[in-house]
Design an enzyme around this catalytic site. Structure first.
Site, PDB file in Angstrom:
ATOM      1  N   ASN A   1       0.930  -1.329  -0.029  1.00  0.00           N
ATOM      2  CA  ASN A   1       0.058  -0.029  -0.057  1.00  0.00           C
ATOM      3  C   ASN A   1       0.936   1.285  -0.243  1.00  0.00           C
ATOM      4  OD1 ASN A   1      -2.585   1.522   0.835  1.00  0.00           O
ATOM      5  ND2 ASN A   1      -1.245   2.203   2.182  1.00  0.00           N
ATOM      6  N   GLU A   2       0.769   1.939  -1.276  1.00  0.00           N
ATOM      7  CA  GLU A   2       1.416   3.332  -1.282  1.00  0.00           C
ATOM      8  C   GLU A   2       2.964   3.252  -1.013  1.00  0.00           C
ATOM      9  OE1 GLU A   2      -0.705   5.932   1.283  1.00  0.00           O
ATOM     10  OE2 GLU A   2      -2.413   5.670  -0.050  1.00  0.00           O
TER      11      GLU A   2
END
Length: 842
Positions: free
Chosen positions: A416-417
């Site tokens: 995630n990210e």
């Protein structure tokens, strides 16, 4: 003679005790439950205050820096001549040393890896009990030690601190911008459905251990009826292929049923059953479709199940509690039912939490919710020293193996990210460099984890399930709206755009976006130390601010409130309503405008929208649309309406036509409403579109109910433009558009099937009148609440103090001459309903 004994599973879940290992003289106490964690045990003995109440989180930080010991005793099982005893640990959090009868049998450093230890030779051969003792070291302090041991790595994070990056533990335990800092201590199938959906090829793989089995029997059944069965000689790895004609396919919710086949493997010694293992799975053909689009650059990004393209309106999921052992299977099911009842199709299991418990995935399988599953890396530049890479490989293989039979899981993502963080921190990343050794030498070595380690795991274990290096991922960078998925945080974070312009912020698939809102007043009263009598029971108090972990939340909430509506901080209940109304308007705008871009084959310009987030891990003000206690905020209902099978959308646009290129005085301006319909069903619809309008100041009708479009075809599974018209006002060219509310309706065979009310914005400019006759009463059969008023009323919320009363819908706009019906459960003729609406106190 050799005696073969069938496998027996003996839980070691009784008589557990704990104490603080690094505190001299501390005594053992009984655990609160099993499984357990240290906070729950300390709470059970009233040794700490509840971390969720007030600011008590600050008072319990020492727990994460201490060492803890757990112990129990158990009797030796009977072991046959050719058998062995194996201790199974399904998750030790995180740096644990395990002793059996004084001998170290296991040392762990990863909470996500299940461990198995042969202890046959160490078990007591007398009547005495065996002692099992586990000591847990501080993951927080061990993390900092690892940081110091690797000074050449570029340690960068969003949320928490760098000590979490080298530690394979749930990352949200370090605190996030919605959560507290609370540190806690085979059988599978390969399924191929042909494009015609008429035949399923099912390969059952069974891994066996031991030399006593002669045969393996694989049985396939559905609804209690045998579908197929075959017995073959046992080998270490056994595979049997079945072909099932006209299989009963697994579909997402609303598009079909969710039949689950049972695949059972039985290990045989001639006619004696030694062991059996079964799993439920669904047969479905799932694809992630990325292909060229008509009239727009880039490629599509949408999921197709059994040849049906799905617009994946849904949510992101974080762990449902800071203390996972108290999330029961029932609570998991209740959460998934909320998702299903809310017309959502997909749940993204976010990469900063855990590989979720079986109960979550089983509920998604049974209710038809698609799952996007992240691997557990989030918002950081993770190190790649050899020991950690080896641990990550084991972790990924163990959990993919555990979860790969679930039909609900349709995609895995590496993180995630993390690529977004690499861009933000200017870390070295060249997507054209394919030399993996170079990746490890760069300032962004974590690329090796996502593009090599996890990619290899998925290729080996789930080659038929899409794997993506990260989320967001695709295109020239992580903000490219034309390829891959997008996290759209330029509302709230980033450039803080107006949510009315979400159509300009669209991506091919928006896997994160959101807006904060306060939770229910009941939730706030539950975490205030003195409840309703607490001196901090006001929106800007230090305790209520403490229960919002988002940096700058005061400024951002105030910004979006002040831009959109008249509001005040008192009373607290009306302020809560204002934040929830804002969140509801914001998120509904995103779903409505992005779903408009789901335009059919070759024009799937937006294939999904996953709101951040569905749930909370503690009582808090956050982006969740349902709070910690599963109480829906008003956005839950507006999202539900936007994701209904059939909906109608509207937006306003101003068109200016100057008489020449320099004039400011001579400009012809028109404000138009654009109307479209969204049909997510699989059948075409023929509808009529009606429009009405009122002046919000006088309440007078300015446009009587008129069929602006008749016999309009709404083709299946797409949005269709219907009509564009000037805002109908009582007096043309008098600037009345800014006080005229317009409602549109879809009718099929004379029956209303969709409704939407469009208001001039920002709402703060409206001189809204107070209704004299706003009523909300229970119907005679007790199943609905009926609401009506004599003037247009914005955002009517029906409230009830009884927690047993639940609503199917809420926060509705009321216009004259109509009755709006809200489904209700648990109400009686004595139930008291009250209403709240925009500007009721002004």
């Amino acid at each position: 003679m050799t005696v073969t004994v069938p496998r027996a599973v003996i839980p070691i879940d009784k008589n557990w005790q704990f104490k603080q290992a690094d505190r001299e003289g501390d005594k053992y106490r009984a655990v609160a439950q099993f499984p357990t964690n240290i906070h729950l045990d300390l709470l059970h003995h009233s040794l700490i205050p509840d971390p969720f109440i007030g600011k008590n989180e600050n008072e319990v930080q020492w727990i994460g820096e201490a060492q803890w010991t757990y112990r129990t005793t158990f009797a030796s099982p009977e072991i046959g001549n050719a058998s062995k005893a194996v201790l199974a640990f399904d998750g030790l959090d995180t740096f644990a040393t395990v002793f059996l009868n004084g001998t170290i049998i296991l040392e762990t450093d990863n909470m996500f890896i299940p461990e198995r230890v042969d202890v046959t030779s160490l078990l007591s051969n007398t009547a005495e009990d065996n002692e099992l003792l586990i000591t847990f070291d501080s993951a927080y302090l061990r993390g900092w030690k690892l940081v110091e041991e690797h000074p050449d790595h570029v340690w960068r994070t969003w949320n928490g601190d760098s000590s979490r990056l080298p530690v394979r533990k749930a990352q949200y335990h370090w605190g996030w911008d919605w959560g507290p800092a609370l540190l806690t201590c085979d059988l599978y199938t390969t399924i191929d459905i042909d494009q015609s959906l008429q035949r399923a090829k099912v390969i059952a793989h069974a891994t066996t251990e031991g030399a006593d089995a002669t045969h393996v029997r694989i049985d396939v059944s559905l609804h209690g009826n045998e579908v197929a069965s075959e017995t073959i000689p046992a080998t270490e790895n056994t595979s049997i292929t079945f072909y099932i004609k006209n299989p009963e396919l697994w579909y997402p919710i609303r598009y079909g049923k969710q039949p689950l086949y049972i695949i059972r493997a039985t290990l045989l010694d001639n006619d004696t059953e030694l062991d059996t293992l079964s799993k439920k799975t669904g047969l479905r053909r799932a694809r992630l479709v990325e292909q060229a689009l008509t009239d727009q650059p880039g490629t599509s990004f949408f999921f197709e199940i059994n040849n049906i393209p799905i617009f994946c309106g849904g949510s992101n999921w974080i762990p449902a509690d800071s203390f996972i052992p108290r999330v029961s299977p029932k609570k998991y099911r209740d959460w998934v039912k909320l998702i299903a009842d809310g017309n959502q199709f997909m749940l993204r299991v976010w990469g900063g939490g855990i590989y979720e418990e079986a109960a979550l995935y089983e509920a998604c399988d049974e209710m038809g919710i698609l799952v996007w599953n992240d691997f557990l890396f989030g918002c950081g530049n993770y190190p790649t020293f050899p020991e950690l890479l080896a641990s990550i490989d084991r972790e990924a293989r163990a959990n993919v193996t555990r979860l790969r039979h679930h039909p609900s899981i349709v995609v895995w993502a590496g993180n995630n990210e993390d690529y977004q963080l690499a861009e933000s921190e200017n870390l070295e990343y060249n997507p054209k460099d394919t030399n993996k050794d170079n990746w490890l030498k760069s300032t962004f070595p974590a690329r090796y984890i996502y593009e090599k380690v996890l990619a290899d795991v998925c290729k080996d274990l789930i080659p038929d399930v899409p794997y993506r290096y990260g989320s967001p991922w695709g295109g020239k960078d992580t903000t490219d709206p034309t390829i891959g998925d997008l996290h759209q945080w330029n509302v709230w974070h980033g450039t803080q755009e107006r949510y009315q312009e979400f159509d300009k912020l669209v991506g091919r698939f928006v896997s994160e976006f959101g807006m904060e809102a306060f939770p229910s007043i009941k939730t706030i009263d539950a975490y205030l130390p003195q409840g309703k009598d607490d001196a901090d029971r006001y929106p800007q108090s230090s305790t209520i601010d403490f229960h919002n972990k988002a940096t700058g939340h005061e400024r951002r909430l105030a910004l979006y409130l002040v831009e959109n509506m008249r509001y005040g901080p008192d009373p607290l209940e009306q302020y809560i309503y204002s934040t929830q109304l804002m969140q509801a308007e914001c998120l509904a705008s995103a779903y409505r405008l992005w779903k408009r871009q789901w335009k059919g084959p070759g024009r799937e310009y937006c294939g999904g929208a996953l709101v951040w987030q569905i749930n909370d891990c503690w009582p808090v003000t956050s982006w969740a649309i349902c709070d910690y206690y599963l109480r829906p905020k008003h956005a839950y209902y507006t999202v539900k309406r936007e994701m209904a099978p059939v909906s109608i959308g509207m937006t306003r646009r101003e068109y200016k036509h100057p008489k020449n290129k320099h004039t400011r005085a001579y400009v012809d301006s028109k404000i138009k409403v654009e109307i479209w319909g969204s049909n997510l069903m699989l059948e075409d619809l023929t509808v009529d579109c009606h429009v009405k309008a009122w002046d919000v100041e006088t309440g007078h009708e300015t446009f009587a109910s008129t069929a602006v479009a008749s016999s309009i075809l709404l083709p299946s599974n797409r949005s269709t433009e219907i009509y564009s018209m000037d805002v109908p006002v009582s007096t043309p060219n008098a600037g009345l558009e800014g006080r005229t509310v317009v409602a549109s309706y879809l009718y099929q065979n004379g029956n209303q099937i969709a409704r939407y009310v469009n208001w001039p914005e920002p709402l703060k400019y409206l001189h809204l009148q107070k209704p004299k006759d706003l009523t909300a009463k229970l119907s005679a059969d007790g199943k609905t609440v009926e609401i009506q008023a004599e003037i247009p009323v914005k955002g009517v919320a029906v409230e009830c103090n009884d927690d047993k009363v639940t609503f199917d819908d809420n926060l509705v706009d009321i216009v004259p001459g109509e009755v709006v019906y809200l489904g209700v459960t648990g109400a009686t003729p004595d139930t008291l309903f009250t209403t709240r609406y925009l500007n009721m106190l002004n």
